[in-house]
Design a protein around this motif. Structure first.
Motif, PDB file in Angstrom:
ATOM      1  N   VAL A  39       0.856  -1.186   0.000  1.00 15.57           N
ATOM      2  CA  VAL A  39       0.000   0.000   0.000  1.00 15.57           C
ATOM      3  C   VAL A  39       0.892   1.236   0.000  1.00 15.57           C
ATOM      4  O   VAL A  39       2.050   1.187   0.406  1.00 15.57           O
ATOM      5  CB  VAL A  39      -0.957   0.056   1.216  1.00 15.57           C
ATOM      6  N   LEU A  40       0.327   2.325  -0.483  1.00 18.98           N
ATOM      7  CA  LEU A  40       1.011   3.610  -0.454  1.00 18.98           C
ATOM      8  C   LEU A  40       0.402   4.425   0.673  1.00 18.98           C
ATOM      9  O   LEU A  40      -0.825   4.608   0.729  1.00 18.98           O
ATOM     10  CB  LEU A  40       0.837   4.326  -1.790  1.00 18.98           C
ATOM     11  N   THR A  41       1.237   4.903   1.573  1.00 18.26           N
ATOM     12  CA  THR A  41       0.772   5.722   2.692  1.00 18.26           C
ATOM     13  C   THR A  41       1.194   7.164   2.454  1.00 18.26           C
ATOM     14  O   THR A  41       2.370   7.444   2.206  1.00 18.26           O
ATOM     15  CB  THR A  41       1.372   5.232   4.023  1.00 18.26           C
ATOM     16  N   ILE A  42       0.224   8.065   2.505  1.00 18.50           N
ATOM     17  CA  ILE A  42       0.482   9.492   2.289  1.00 18.50           C
ATOM     18  C   ILE A  42       0.006  10.267   3.516  1.00 18.50           C
ATOM     19  O   ILE A  42      -1.095  10.035   4.027  1.00 18.50           O
ATOM     20  CB  ILE A  42      -0.257  10.014   1.036  1.00 18.50           C
ATOM     21  N   ARG A  43       0.844  11.163   3.977  1.00 22.73           N
ATOM     22  CA  ARG A  43       0.465  12.065   5.064  1.00 22.73           C
ATOM     23  C   ARG A  43       0.644  13.477   4.541  1.00 22.73           C
ATOM     24  O   ARG A  43       1.716  13.811   4.002  1.00 22.73           O
ATOM     25  CB  ARG A  43       1.354  11.820   6.278  1.00 22.73           C
TER      26      ARG A  43
ATOM     27  N   CYS B  26      -5.311  23.464   8.547  1.00 28.38           N
ATOM     28  CA  CYS B  26      -6.683  23.101   8.898  1.00 28.38           C
ATOM     29  C   CYS B  26      -6.908  21.597   8.978  1.00 28.38           C
ATOM     30  O   CYS B  26      -7.707  21.140   9.785  1.00 28.38           O
ATOM     31  CB  CYS B  26      -7.670  23.685   7.885  1.00 28.38           C
ATOM     32  N   VAL B  27      -6.247  20.840   8.112  1.00 30.26           N
ATOM     33  CA  VAL B  27      -6.516  19.403   8.024  1.00 30.26           C
ATOM     34  C   VAL B  27      -5.208  18.625   7.976  1.00 30.26           C
ATOM     35  O   VAL B  27      -4.318  18.927   7.174  1.00 30.26           O
ATOM     36  CB  VAL B  27      -7.350  19.060   6.764  1.00 30.26           C
ATOM     37  N   LEU B  28      -5.115  17.624   8.821  1.00 34.16           N
ATOM     38  CA  LEU B  28      -4.017  16.660   8.750  1.00 34.16           C
ATOM     39  C   LEU B  28      -4.610  15.359   8.232  1.00 34.16           C
ATOM     40  O   LEU B  28      -5.435  14.735   8.892  1.00 34.16           O
ATOM     41  CB  LEU B  28      -3.387  16.458  10.129  1.00 34.16           C
ATOM     42  N   ASP B  29      -4.193  14.981   7.031  1.00 31.33           N
ATOM     43  CA  ASP B  29      -4.736  13.806   6.343  1.00 31.33           C
ATOM     44  C   ASP B  29      -3.737  12.665   6.345  1.00 31.33           C
ATOM     45  O   ASP B  29      -2.534  12.884   6.166  1.00 31.33           O
ATOM     46  CB  ASP B  29      -5.049  14.139   4.872  1.00 31.33           C
ATOM     47  N   GLU B  30      -4.251  11.444   6.495  1.00 34.09           N
ATOM     48  CA  GLU B  30      -3.452  10.247   6.283  1.00 34.09           C
ATOM     49  C   GLU B  30      -4.236   9.338   5.340  1.00 34.09           C
ATOM     50  O   GLU B  30      -5.420   9.065   5.592  1.00 34.09           O
ATOM     51  CB  GLU B  30      -3.145   9.534   7.597  1.00 34.09           C
ATOM     52  N   LEU B  31      -3.598   8.915   4.244  1.00 33.69           N
ATOM     53  CA  LEU B  31      -4.259   8.125   3.218  1.00 33.69           C
ATOM     54  C   LEU B  31      -3.522   6.815   3.000  1.00 33.69           C
ATOM     55  O   LEU B  31      -2.298   6.754   3.098  1.00 33.69           O
ATOM     56  CB  LEU B  31      -4.289   8.870   1.877  1.00 33.69           C
ATOM     57  N   TRP B  32      -4.293   5.777   2.677  1.00 35.00           N
ATOM     58  CA  TRP B  32      -3.736   4.490   2.273  1.00 35.00           C
ATOM     59  C   TRP B  32      -4.343   4.124   0.928  1.00 35.00           C
ATOM     60  O   TRP B  32      -5.574   4.124   0.755  1.00 35.00           O
ATOM     61  CB  TRP B  32      -4.057   3.409   3.301  1.00 35.00           C
ATOM     62  N   LEU B  33      -3.492   3.812  -0.050  1.00 37.68           N
ATOM     63  CA  LEU B  33      -3.922   3.484  -1.408  1.00 37.68           C
ATOM     64  C   LEU B  33      -3.341   2.136  -1.804  1.00 37.68           C
ATOM     65  O   LEU B  33      -2.201   1.815  -1.436  1.00 37.68           O
ATOM     66  CB  LEU B  33      -3.432   4.545  -2.402  1.00 37.68           C
ATOM     67  N   PRO B  34      -4.074   1.322  -2.585  1.00 37.34           N
ATOM     68  CA  PRO B  34      -3.514   0.046  -3.058  1.00 37.34           C
ATOM     69  C   PRO B  34      -2.263   0.290  -3.899  1.00 37.34           C
ATOM     70  O   PRO B  34      -2.298   1.063  -4.864  1.00 37.34           O
ATOM     71  CB  PRO B  34      -4.648  -0.545  -3.910  1.00 37.34           C
ATOM     72  N   GLY B  35      -1.175  -0.335  -3.541  1.00 37.51           N
ATOM     73  CA  GLY B  35       0.089  -0.088  -4.219  1.00 37.51           C
ATOM     74  C   GLY B  35       0.071  -0.436  -5.697  1.00 37.51           C
ATOM     75  O   GLY B  35       0.714   0.232  -6.509  1.00 37.51           O
ATOM     76  N   THR B  36      -0.678  -1.478  -6.069  1.00 38.63           N
ATOM     77  CA  THR B  36      -0.695  -1.901  -7.472  1.00 38.63           C
ATOM     78  C   THR B  36      -1.379  -0.889  -8.381  1.00 38.63           C
ATOM     79  O   THR B  36      -1.122  -0.863  -9.586  1.00 38.63           O
ATOM     80  CB  THR B  36      -1.411  -3.258  -7.613  1.00 38.63           C
ATOM     81  N   PHE B  37      -2.271  -0.055  -7.828  1.00 31.99           N
ATOM     82  CA  PHE B  37      -2.995   0.923  -8.638  1.00 31.99           C
ATOM     83  C   PHE B  37      -2.211   2.227  -8.809  1.00 31.99           C
ATOM     84  O   PHE B  37      -2.510   3.015  -9.705  1.00 31.99           O
ATOM     85  CB  PHE B  37      -4.344   1.257  -8.007  1.00 31.99           C
ATOM     86  N   PHE B  38      -1.257   2.467  -7.924  1.00 37.53           N
ATOM     87  CA  PHE B  38      -0.588   3.776  -7.917  1.00 37.53           C
ATOM     88  C   PHE B  38       0.933   3.625  -8.009  1.00 37.53           C
ATOM     89  O   PHE B  38       1.672   4.272  -7.269  1.00 37.53           O
ATOM     90  CB  PHE B  38      -0.984   4.555  -6.663  1.00 37.53           C
ATOM     91  N   LYS B  39       1.375   2.796  -8.923  1.00 33.24           N
ATOM     92  CA  LYS B  39       2.810   2.616  -9.140  1.00 33.24           C
ATOM     93  C   LYS B  39       3.421   3.911  -9.677  1.00 33.24           C
ATOM     94  O   LYS B  39       2.882   4.528 -10.581  1.00 33.24           O
ATOM     95  CB  LYS B  39       3.053   1.465 -10.120  1.00 33.24           C
TER      96      LYS B  39
END
Length: 240
Positions: A125-129, A139-152
């Motif tokens: 997975v790809l983790t983005i902060r 204003c916003v602190l975001d943490e995202l998880w994305l399927p690694g195979t979709f976002f190479k």
């Protein structure tokens, strides 16, 4: 004996059109065939097609343009810019925030994230902060998880260089269109680290927004957890 579920004809046509959208026959921003052409393709009445298209438009998968035709909805459209951004200022007009990437790394999915993304524990997975600010104010602190195979190929540098909103970038560069999301919202106190990043006192009430976002076919493609400082903004949702 269980009877088969009846599906109205227009719903069947809606499903067929959605399949073509998912397959990429018509790209985001492109015009789809006219109702007459679709009626001929699927051998149904124009009224049946119109009802299917109306429902897809109400779900923001298609966009009708007066005098021009019907187009595949895209996150680049001005009217779509705030579809998934619900934070509105107490005063003044809603604007799009400035984004600062704090972290972007490839990891292995923990069990809970894997479950939500329909993956196996340990899948990539790809983790983005990232930090979102309005007029320079965090204003916003975001943490995202994305399927690694979709976002190479997605990296902190690529995210920083892109001037487009995140979902618009996902659509144009990775072919992933976010079509709907489910959110859970609750109030939480800011811990010292988060308080420091958002510039508020530790213990300040924040809005915690947990989002699961889906692409075509109800495929989950994003888990997002955001902490919102609402001293000058509020969360707006229109119900109909």
């Amino acid at each position: 004996m269980v009877s088969p579920t009846f599906s109205p004809l227009y719903r069947q046509i809606k499903a067929l059109i959605t399949q073509r959208l998912e397959a990429g026959e018509w790209k985001p921003g492109e015009m789809i065939p006219s109702e007459i052409e679709l009626a001929a393709r699927y051998k149904v009445s124009q009224g049946t097609v119109r009802k299917a298209v109306d429902e897809l438009a109400s779900e923001n998968l298609l966009s009708r343009r007066q005098g021009k035709g019907t187009f595949v909805a895209t996150h680049t459209e001005a009217r779509a810019q705030f579809r998934f951004l619900r934070l509105v200022p107490d005063e003044g007009e809603q604007g799009y925030p400035q984004s600062r990437i704090l972290e972007c790394r490839r990891t292995r999915a923990l069990a809970e994230i894997a479950r939500q993304l329909d993956l196996k524990a340990g899948d990539p997975v790809l983790t983005i902060r990232r930090l979102l600010a309005f007029s320079g104010t965090p204003c916003v602190l975001d943490e995202l998880w994305l399927p690694g195979t979709f976002f190479k190929g997605l990296s902190a540098e690529r995210l920083t260089e892109s001037k487009a909103p995140l979902y618009s970038m996902f659509e144009s560069e990775f072919g992933i269109k976010m079509v709907r999301a489910v959110e859970k919202i609750r109030a939480v106190p800011a811990d010292p680290e988060v308080a420091s990043i958002l510039g508020v006192a530790a213990g300040t009430p924040l809005l915690s927004v947990e989002r699961l976002t889906f692409t075509y076919g109800d495929k989950p493609v994003e888990v997002r957890r955001g902490l919102y400082a609402t001293n000058k903004h509020y969360y707006k949702n229109e119900l109909s």
